[in-house]
Design a protein around this motif. Structure first.
Motif, short mmCIF file in Angstrom:
data_model
loop_
_atom_site.label_atom_id
_atom_site.label_comp_id
_atom_site.label_asym_id
_atom_site.label_seq_id
_atom_site.Cartn_x
_atom_site.Cartn_y
_atom_site.Cartn_z
N PRO A 127 49.27 18.03 3.98
CA PRO A 127 49.13 16.64 3.51
C PRO A 127 47.71 16.35 3.06
O PRO A 127 46.78 17.13 3.30
N GLU A 128 47.54 15.19 2.43
CA GLU A 128 46.21 14.75 2.04
C GLU A 128 45.37 14.54 3.29
O GLU A 128 45.86 14.05 4.31
N VAL A 129 44.10 14.91 3.20
CA VAL A 129 43.20 14.83 4.34
C VAL A 129 42.34 13.57 4.24
O VAL A 129 41.82 13.24 3.18
N HIS A 130 42.21 12.90 5.37
CA HIS A 130 41.31 11.76 5.51
C HIS A 130 40.25 12.17 6.53
O HIS A 130 40.59 12.54 7.66
N TYR A 131 38.99 12.13 6.12
CA TYR A 131 37.90 12.64 6.94
C TYR A 131 37.24 11.53 7.75
O TYR A 131 37.06 10.42 7.26
N THR A 132 36.87 11.88 8.97
CA THR A 132 36.06 11.03 9.82
C THR A 132 34.77 11.81 10.07
O THR A 132 34.79 12.84 10.75
N GLU A 133 33.67 11.33 9.51
CA GLU A 133 32.38 11.99 9.69
C GLU A 133 31.70 11.44 10.93
O GLU A 133 31.64 10.21 11.12
N VAL A 134 31.18 12.34 11.77
CA VAL A 134 30.56 11.94 13.03
C VAL A 134 29.25 12.71 13.19
O VAL A 134 29.20 13.92 12.96
N ALA A 135 28.20 11.98 13.65
CA ALA A 135 26.89 12.59 13.80
C ALA A 135 26.46 12.77 15.26
O ALA A 135 25.45 13.42 15.51
N THR A 136 27.20 12.18 16.22
CA THR A 136 26.81 12.30 17.63
C THR A 136 28.00 12.71 18.49
O THR A 136 29.15 12.38 18.19
N ALA A 137 27.70 13.40 19.58
CA ALA A 137 28.74 13.86 20.50
C ALA A 137 29.49 12.69 21.14
O ALA A 137 30.71 12.77 21.33
N ALA A 138 28.79 11.62 21.44
CA ALA A 138 29.44 10.46 22.07
C ALA A 138 30.52 9.88 21.16
O ALA A 138 31.61 9.50 21.63
N VAL A 195 32.11 11.56 18.79
CA VAL A 195 33.20 12.55 18.74
C VAL A 195 34.15 12.30 19.90
O VAL A 195 35.37 12.22 19.72
N THR A 196 33.60 12.19 21.09
CA THR A 196 34.42 11.97 22.29
C THR A 196 35.25 10.70 22.17
O THR A 196 36.44 10.70 22.50
N ARG A 197 34.64 9.64 21.67
CA ARG A 197 35.36 8.38 21.49
C ARG A 197 36.55 8.54 20.54
O ARG A 197 37.66 8.10 20.84
N HIS A 198 36.32 9.20 19.40
CA HIS A 198 37.41 9.41 18.43
C HIS A 198 38.50 10.31 19.00
O HIS A 198 39.70 10.05 18.81
N MET A 199 38.10 11.37 19.67
CA MET A 199 39.09 12.30 20.21
C MET A 199 39.90 11.66 21.33
O MET A 199 41.11 11.87 21.42
N ASP A 200 39.26 10.86 22.17
CA ASP A 200 39.98 10.15 23.23
C ASP A 200 40.98 9.15 22.66
O ASP A 200 42.05 8.94 23.24
N ALA A 201 40.63 8.54 21.53
CA ALA A 201 41.51 7.55 20.91
C ALA A 201 42.76 8.19 20.30
O ALA A 201 43.78 7.53 20.13
N GLY A 202 42.69 9.48 19.98
CA GLY A 202 43.84 10.17 19.41
C GLY A 202 43.92 10.02 17.91
O GLY A 202 43.11 9.35 17.27
N GLY A 203 44.92 10.67 17.33
CA GLY A 203 45.16 10.59 15.90
C GLY A 203 44.40 11.62 15.07
O GLY A 203 44.56 11.66 13.86
N ILE A 204 43.59 12.44 15.71
CA ILE A 204 42.85 13.47 14.98
C ILE A 204 43.73 14.72 14.94
O ILE A 204 44.21 15.19 15.96
#
Length: 135
Positions: free
Chosen positions: A39-50, A52-61
Motif C-alpha cells: 500500500p501507499e506509505v505514510h511516513y512519521t519522521e522522528v528525531a528523538t527516542a522519547a 519514537v516510544t510515544r508513537h510506538m506505544d500509541a500503535g498504528g505503526i
C-alpha cells in the motif's frame, strides 16, 4: 508481524534518526510506494527516542526504521527496548554503520538491517520482504 490485506490499506512507517538528512534519504529511497504490491506509505519522521516510544506505544505503526548511528540514543538499543516492551511489536529495520555491525542488529532483535550509506535498492528490497512476509 503486520499483515497487509490489500494494496489499498494505508501503511504507516516510522523513520527515526537525529539527522534530518538521513530521514530524508530513507523516505526518498522508499518513495510513496516501495513496491506495487504494497500500500501507499505514510511516513512519521522522528528525531528523538522519547517520541519514537510515544508513537510506538500509541500503535498504528506498520514498520519502524531506526538509525543505529543516531545520537544520543542509537537505533540498535532502541530496537531492543521496543522488542522487550511491545507485544506485538511491528517489524523493525535498523540502519547500521558497517556490515560488521550486523551482530549488533541481531542482538537488538531487529528483523532486518541495511548499511549506511543507504542503497535505495537494498532498502526497498528489505522493506518489501518485511512487509510481504505475512501476505
Amino acid at each position: 508481524m503486520t499483515q497487509i490485506t490489500s494494496p489499498a490499506v494505508e501503511l504507516r512507517v516510522l523513520v527515526y534518526s537525529h539527522d534530518a538528512a538521513t530521514r530524508s534519504r530513507v523516505i526518498s529511497a522508499l518513495g510513496p510506494r516501495p513496491h506495487p504490491d504494497l500500500p501507499e506509505v505514510h511516513y512519521t519522521e522522528v528525531a528523538t527516542a522519547a517520541v519514537v516510544t510515544r508513537h510506538m506505544d500509541a500503535g498504528g505503526i506498520g514498520l519502524a526504521i531506526l538509525d543505529g548511528e543516531a545520537a544520543p540514543t542509537g537505533g540498535l538499543g532502541l530496537a531492543k527496548q521496543l522488542r522487550d516492551e511491545l507485544d506485538p511489536c511491528p517489524p523493525i529495520l535498523v540502519l547500521i554503520g558497517r556490515a560488521d555491525d550486523r551482530w549488533l542488529a541481531d542482538w537488538s532483535r531487529a528483523d532486518a538491517a541495511v548499511t549506511h550509506p543507504i542503497d535505495p535498492l537494498r532498502l526497498r528490497e528489505a522493506v518489501t520482504a518485511l512487509l510481504s512476509a505475512d501476505r
